[in-house]
Design an enzyme around this catalytic site. Structure first.
Site, PDB file in Angstrom:
ATOM      1  N   GLN A  45      -7.633   0.280   2.926  1.00 21.62           N
ATOM      2  CA  GLN A  45      -9.316  -0.184   3.452  1.00 21.62           C
ATOM      3  C   GLN A  45     -10.306  -1.003   3.020  1.00 21.62           C
ATOM      4  OE1 GLN A  45      -8.422  -1.103   6.920  1.00 21.62           O
ATOM      5  NE2 GLN A  45      -6.546  -0.702   7.097  1.00 21.62           N
ATOM      6  N   SER A  78      -3.231  -3.570  -0.879  1.00 19.94           N
ATOM      7  CA  SER A  78      -1.997  -3.615   0.209  1.00 19.94           C
ATOM      8  C   SER A  78      -2.445  -5.415   0.556  1.00 19.94           C
ATOM      9  CB  SER A  78      -1.517  -3.102   1.119  1.00 19.94           C
ATOM     10  OG  SER A  78      -1.368  -4.129   2.293  1.00 19.94           O
ATOM     11  N   GLY A  79      -1.332  -6.785  -0.021  1.00 22.16           N
ATOM     12  CA  GLY A  79      -2.070  -8.331   0.932  1.00 22.16           C
ATOM     13  C   GLY A  79      -1.887  -7.525   1.522  1.00 22.16           C
ATOM     14  N   CYS A 132       1.165   3.109  13.265  1.00 23.89           N
ATOM     15  CA  CYS A 132       2.367   4.255  13.095  1.00 23.89           C
ATOM     16  C   CYS A 132       2.163   5.419  14.264  1.00 23.89           C
ATOM     17  CB  CYS A 132       1.670   4.890  11.567  1.00 23.89           C
ATOM     18  SG  CYS A 132       1.205   3.617  10.062  1.00 23.89           S
ATOM     19  N   GLY A 159       0.590  -1.124  -0.553  1.00 16.12           N
ATOM     20  CA  GLY A 159      -0.203  -0.341  -0.002  1.00 16.12           C
ATOM     21  C   GLY A 159       1.107   1.601  -0.221  1.00 16.12           C
ATOM     22  N   THR A 206      12.484  -7.115 -10.741  1.00 18.44           N
ATOM     23  CA  THR A 206      11.797  -8.521 -10.554  1.00 18.44           C
ATOM     24  C   THR A 206      10.895  -9.088 -10.261  1.00 18.44           C
ATOM     25  OG1 THR A 206      14.640  -9.559 -11.179  1.00 18.44           O
ATOM     26  CG2 THR A 206      12.654 -11.221 -10.717  1.00 18.44           C
TER      27      THR A 206
HETATM   28  C1  LIG Z   1      -1.961  -0.139   6.296  1.00 19.63           C
HETATM   29  C2  LIG Z   1      -2.288   0.560   4.983  1.00 19.63           C
HETATM   30  C3  LIG Z   1      -1.327   1.719   4.033  1.00 19.63           C
HETATM   31  C4  LIG Z   1      -0.582   0.727   4.418  1.00 19.63           C
HETATM   32  O1  LIG Z   1       0.130  -0.886   3.549  1.00 19.63           O
HETATM   33  P1  LIG Z   1       1.353  -1.223   3.469  1.00 19.63           P
HETATM   34  O2  LIG Z   1       1.116  -2.456   2.620  1.00 19.63           O
HETATM   35  O3  LIG Z   1       1.225  -1.886   5.341  1.00 19.63           O
HETATM   36  O4  LIG Z   1       2.430  -0.329   2.450  1.00 19.63           O
HETATM   37  C5  LIG Z   1      -1.556   2.552   3.471  1.00 19.63           C
HETATM   38  N1  LIG Z   1      -3.135   2.819   4.063  1.00 19.63           N
HETATM   39  C6  LIG Z   1      -3.866   2.161   4.923  1.00 19.63           C
HETATM   40  C7  LIG Z   1      -5.261   2.889   4.718  1.00 19.63           C
HETATM   41  C8  LIG Z   1      -2.965   1.725   5.104  1.00 19.63           C
HETATM   42  O5  LIG Z   1      -4.456   0.333   6.833  1.00 19.63           O
END
Ligand SMILES: *Cc1c(COP(=O)(O)O)cnc(C)c1O
Length: 382
Positions: A177, A197-198, A323, A69, A235
């Site tokens: 989210q 994000s995974g 964070c 993300g 890669t």
């Molecule tokens: C967790 C999160 C991210 C960051 O994603 P990562 O894959 O951990 O870098 C960005 N935005 C939101 C809203 C998130 O909850």
């Protein structure tokens, strides 16, 4: 252990893991090589792209795989700022974004871009009229998150996308989210770019994707080989990409049923805590909110102390955003909603997920009131 911090990260689903494992072993080859096992890896990456595209309602060519993300957000925001600089230097975001959006904006601000931070109302919904007024002929980018990670509020993304399109401004949304929690259909919502994000949807960490709508021109940030159509060199993370696509597929298929289950559990937790603990408030919009998230403020005590005591009882939750954990500053999201700093410092977030059961909720309803009572009995504030 009771894990109630799914907005921070999720356990990799067994079905996802079993799809990934072959690509660590027999299928390890570099997808850019020419022999048969490399072609198999290439096929896996392109199949994954197709799966993700299908779930989101876009074309496979519009999906670019990244390391998560944070990278997707950086690529969208800085990528537009660089490429579209000749059209203007004004960019817009909201005050409640994740740091993976706020900090790229701050970085650009320090390098001469003008940034407008759009406020939210007391329910944490972005003020669309203020956003409309902030637009100038110099505006080249708007970035507003789809769902907030701390309070779970759902933003009026379709409305903002329409405003942006009318004015010919690129619109990016951090949907980390949102994907897997609410229906996301890119045919119906006219955003130019979307991050996912995974590890927020039962896939692996370190992999994500950025949707870039055809005709949206952005500059790459990572230079190297010709991977991802020259937008993101390196890669491909084949097992990660395969895992991400399987995770998106499962979350999409099970979304409706799982949402209903989580809503019942979340509402039980919310009602139970309101009934058992005095002087608590629920944060965020009561209706425009994803079904897994419960953010609340407990007056006269610190969120961090509650977390510590919950942890002693093997309950994992969070206070504010991960964070900022450890720092004494209350959450920027709650402050943006005009919650008093003393109240905001007593915030607690429960984010439910796939493995949670009613038993988990009952245990929290038993333990948290006792923790609060104990902490309040020694609180200097009251
Ligand atoms: C967790 C999160 C991210 C960051 O994603 P990562 O894959 O951990 O870098 C960005 N935005 C939101 C809203 C998130 O909850």
């Amino acid at each position: 252990m009771i894990y109630l911090d799914h907005n921070s990260s999720t356990r990799v689903d067994e079905r996802v893991l079993s799809k990934m494992l072959p690509y660590f072993r027999k299928g390890f080859a570099n997808p850019s090589s020419t022999y048969k096992i490399a072609q198999k890896a290439r096929e896996a990456v392109e199949d994954a792209r197709e799966t993700v595209a299908k779930c989101l309602g876009c074309e496979p060519e519009e999906i670019y795989f990244t390391s998560g993300g944070t990278e997707s957000n950086n690529l969208a925001i800085k990528g537009v700022a660089w490429r579209q600089r000749h059209r203007g230097n004004h960019i817009i975001t909201s005050t409640i974004e994740h740091h993976a959006v706020l900090n790229p904006f701050k970085w650009l601000e320090n390098r001469g871009y003008n940034v407008s931070y759009i406020p939210v109302d007391s329910a944490g919904i972005v003020d669309v009229e203020a956003l409309r007024w902030a637009i100038t002929p110099e505006t080249i980018l708007i970035s507003v998150m789809w769902v907030n990670n701390e309070i779970g509020t759902i933003q009026p993304i379709r409305e903002i996308a329409e405003i942006a399109r009318e004015k010919g401004i690129y619109f990016h949304t951090d949907a980390v989210q949102a994907v897997g929690k609410i229906p996301v259909n890119l045919k119906e919502v006219g955003v130019n770019m979307l991050s996912l994000s995974g590890h927020k949807l039962y896939g692996p960490k370190g992999v994500g994707a950025l949707f870039v709508r055809k005709g949206t021109h952005i500059e790459p940030l990572i230079h190297g080989g010709h991977h991802e159509k020259n937008l993101r060199a390196g890669t491909e993370n084949v097992p990660g990409i395969v895992g991400l696509s399987e995770a998106v597929k499962i979350a999409t298929e099970e979304l409706e049923e799982e949402n209903e289950r989580l809503l019942t559990l979340r509402n039980k937790l919310e009602a139970g805590l309101l009934a058992r603990i005095s002087y608590i408030t629920i944060n965020g919009h009561r209706k425009k909110r994803v079904s897994n998230t419960l953010s609340l403020c407990v007056k006269y005590i610190e969120g961090e102390s509650m977390l510590l005591h919950l942890d002693l009882n093997d309950i994992c939750a969070s206070s504010g955003s991960a964070c900022t954990a450890g720092s004494p500053e209350p959450s920027h999201v709650l402050l943006a909603m005009d919650i008093e700093p003393e109240v905001a410092s007593g915030s607690l977030r429960f984010s439910l997920g796939r493995e949670n059961t009613e038993d988990d909720i009952d245990k929290v309803l038993d333990i948290l009131p006792k923790v609060v009572e104990k902490l309040r009995s020694v609180s200097p504030y009251k």
